[in-house]
Design an enzyme around this catalytic site. Structure first.
Site, mmCIF file in Angstrom:
data_model
loop_
_atom_site.group_PDB
_atom_site.id
_atom_site.type_symbol
_atom_site.label_atom_id
_atom_site.label_comp_id
_atom_site.label_asym_id
_atom_site.label_seq_id
_atom_site.Cartn_x
_atom_site.Cartn_y
_atom_site.Cartn_z
ATOM 1 N N SER A 107 -2.333 -38.853 2.348
ATOM 2 C CA SER A 107 -2.637 -39.807 1.288
ATOM 3 C C SER A 107 -3.789 -39.314 0.422
ATOM 4 O O SER A 107 -4.779 -38.778 0.919
ATOM 5 C CB SER A 107 -2.993 -41.157 1.919
ATOM 6 O OG SER A 107 -3.425 -42.073 0.938
ATOM 7 N N LYS A 138 -0.927 -42.261 -2.395
ATOM 8 C CA LYS A 138 -2.339 -42.624 -2.519
ATOM 9 C C LYS A 138 -2.585 -44.031 -1.972
ATOM 10 O O LYS A 138 -1.785 -44.933 -2.178
ATOM 11 C CB LYS A 138 -2.742 -42.551 -3.991
ATOM 12 C CG LYS A 138 -4.210 -42.802 -4.262
ATOM 13 C CD LYS A 138 -4.529 -42.496 -5.705
ATOM 14 C CE LYS A 138 -5.975 -42.843 -6.023
ATOM 15 N NZ LYS A 138 -6.923 -42.152 -5.149
ATOM 16 N N ILE A 156 -13.725 -40.358 -4.548
ATOM 17 C CA ILE A 156 -12.853 -41.003 -5.529
ATOM 18 C C ILE A 156 -13.071 -42.505 -5.553
ATOM 19 O O ILE A 156 -13.067 -43.133 -6.618
ATOM 20 C CB ILE A 156 -11.373 -40.688 -5.229
ATOM 21 C CG1 ILE A 156 -11.169 -39.167 -5.125
ATOM 22 C CG2 ILE A 156 -10.475 -41.282 -6.296
ATOM 23 C CD1 ILE A 156 -11.516 -38.407 -6.371
ATOM 24 N N GLY A 157 -13.248 -43.090 -4.383
ATOM 25 C CA GLY A 157 -13.492 -44.526 -4.326
ATOM 26 C C GLY A 157 -12.235 -45.373 -4.375
ATOM 27 O O GLY A 157 -12.254 -46.507 -4.870
ATOM 28 N N CYS A 173 -12.809 -45.416 4.976
ATOM 29 C CA CYS A 173 -12.957 -44.522 3.830
ATOM 30 C C CYS A 173 -14.449 -44.386 3.540
ATOM 31 O O CYS A 173 -15.112 -45.377 3.218
ATOM 32 C CB CYS A 173 -12.236 -45.079 2.605
ATOM 33 S SG CYS A 173 -12.398 -44.039 1.146
ATOM 34 N N THR A 226 -11.952 -38.001 6.565
ATOM 35 C CA THR A 226 -12.978 -37.026 6.176
ATOM 36 C C THR A 226 -14.315 -37.268 6.871
ATOM 37 O O THR A 226 -14.615 -38.367 7.323
ATOM 38 C CB THR A 226 -13.196 -37.068 4.656
ATOM 39 O OG1 THR A 226 -13.491 -38.417 4.270
ATOM 40 C CG2 THR A 226 -11.954 -36.596 3.928
ATOM 41 N N GLY A 251 -3.457 -31.937 3.522
ATOM 42 C CA GLY A 251 -4.245 -32.635 2.517
ATOM 43 C C GLY A 251 -4.802 -31.729 1.439
ATOM 44 O O GLY A 251 -4.144 -31.448 0.442
#
Length: 317
Positions: free
Chosen positions: A21, A45, A71-72, A130, A192, A264
């Site tokens: 994603s 996404k 990116i947020g 995230c 991440t 990714g």
């Protein structure tokens, strides 16, 4: 040909190679250069309940062995996704695993109920952590919070549920166990790592959000460690994520305990890498004498190898 199919709980995939994603757009962007129907699955996404504009620039910074992104969760919201993107995705011919993120447990549950019943949705991936988003709760750092979200989504969803977990914890095994207890069909390891980059001359961070998520080859050893630890301690299928950029990387994750992998960061510089990995997989399996992917999953041997007999044995006295 070997059997490339894999099973992630209730989810069956034609092969273990998926795209992660946030790194493959909504697949439409790749249709001219990638035969998306060959992929084991596509994760579009991440979507949220309401539209998000994302974080201020800079949003990405290259590092020595990877990529920092902040990116947020920039997206148009769940309604726009269902109207504008899902119909296209549903016609590709591979498993579509929709990634959702909520600010609260109830928001996760509402989104799951809205998305899971739509044609073409093979499974849900819960983006529980995230590192680029402020507000809400980091559900992948607390076993109790993780269990509650997964259980709530499982209760309203007829499709398989995958829980994407963060490495930014003390004991990832505890979080994975909680996800399994909540009813997750599989856990995705890992999201991440939290990191940052600095312009020392200006004495300012390079990312507009100060910190972001590190991905790419730099995090592969951490991701492999997480996969191995969870495989040893929790009875739940695993999807490996983190720095995969070759068939050797794929095989390492499979042997460590992952039943499938997500590609990714590599998509950014080599969009066709995933299909080439699928092409290379049969030969890699043949090297191990395996006729299926499932035969090699979790076959890592950690005990010391037997010592060879000495070429100069000690004579009897």
């Amino acid at each position: 040909m070997p059997d490339l199919s894999v099973h992630l709980g209730r989810l069956t995939l034609a092969n273990p190679i998926l795209v992660a994603s946030g790194t493959f757009g909504y697949a439409r962007e790749m249709e001219r250069i990638v035969d998306c129907s060959r992929l084991g699955g596509i994760l579009p996404k991440t979507i949220t309940a309401e539209p998000r504009t994302g974080n201020a620039p800079w949003r990405t910074v290259e590092t020595a062995a990877g990529l920092l992104n902040s990116i947020g969760l920039d997206n148009d919201g769940v309604d726009a996704f269902l109207e504008n993107h899902l119909p296209y995705l549903a016609g590709i011919g591979t498993a579509i695993v929709v990634s959702i993120a909520g600010k609260t447990r109830d928001e996760f549950v509402r989104m799951a109920a809205q998305v899971a019943g739509e044609p073409g949705v093979a499974a849900l991936e819960l983006n529980l952590s995230c590192p680029n988003v402020s507000g809400g709760v980091d559900y992948a750092t607390s076993p109790e919070a993780c269990r509650e979200v997964v259980a709530g989504v499982r209760a309203v969803s007829d499709v398989p549920v995958l829980a994407k977990l963060t490495p930014n914890v003390t004991r990832i095994v505890d979080i994975a166990a909680a996800a399994a207890e909540g009813g997750a069909d599989a856990v995705c390891l890992v999201n991440t790592l939290l990191g940052m980059a600095i312009d020392w001359r200006a004495r300012r961070p390079l990312l507009g959000n100060v910190m972001g998520g590190l991905s790419g080859p730099a995090i592969k050893p951490v991701a492999l460690r997480c996969v191995h630890q969870v495989r040893q301690a929790v009875d739940v299928p695993i999807v490996g994520i983190g720095g995969i950029q070759s068939i050797d990387d794929v095989m390492e994750f499979l042997v460590a305990g992952a039943s499938a992998v997500q590609i990714g960061t590599a998509n950014y510089y080599d969009p066709t890498i995933s299909t080439r990995m699928i092409d290379a997989l049969p030969a890699a399996l043949a090297e191990l004498g395996a006729e299926s992917v499932s035969e090699i999953v979790g076959t890592l041997q950690t005990s010391p190898p037997p010592q060879p007999a000495s070429a100069f044995p000690t004579p009897d006295r």
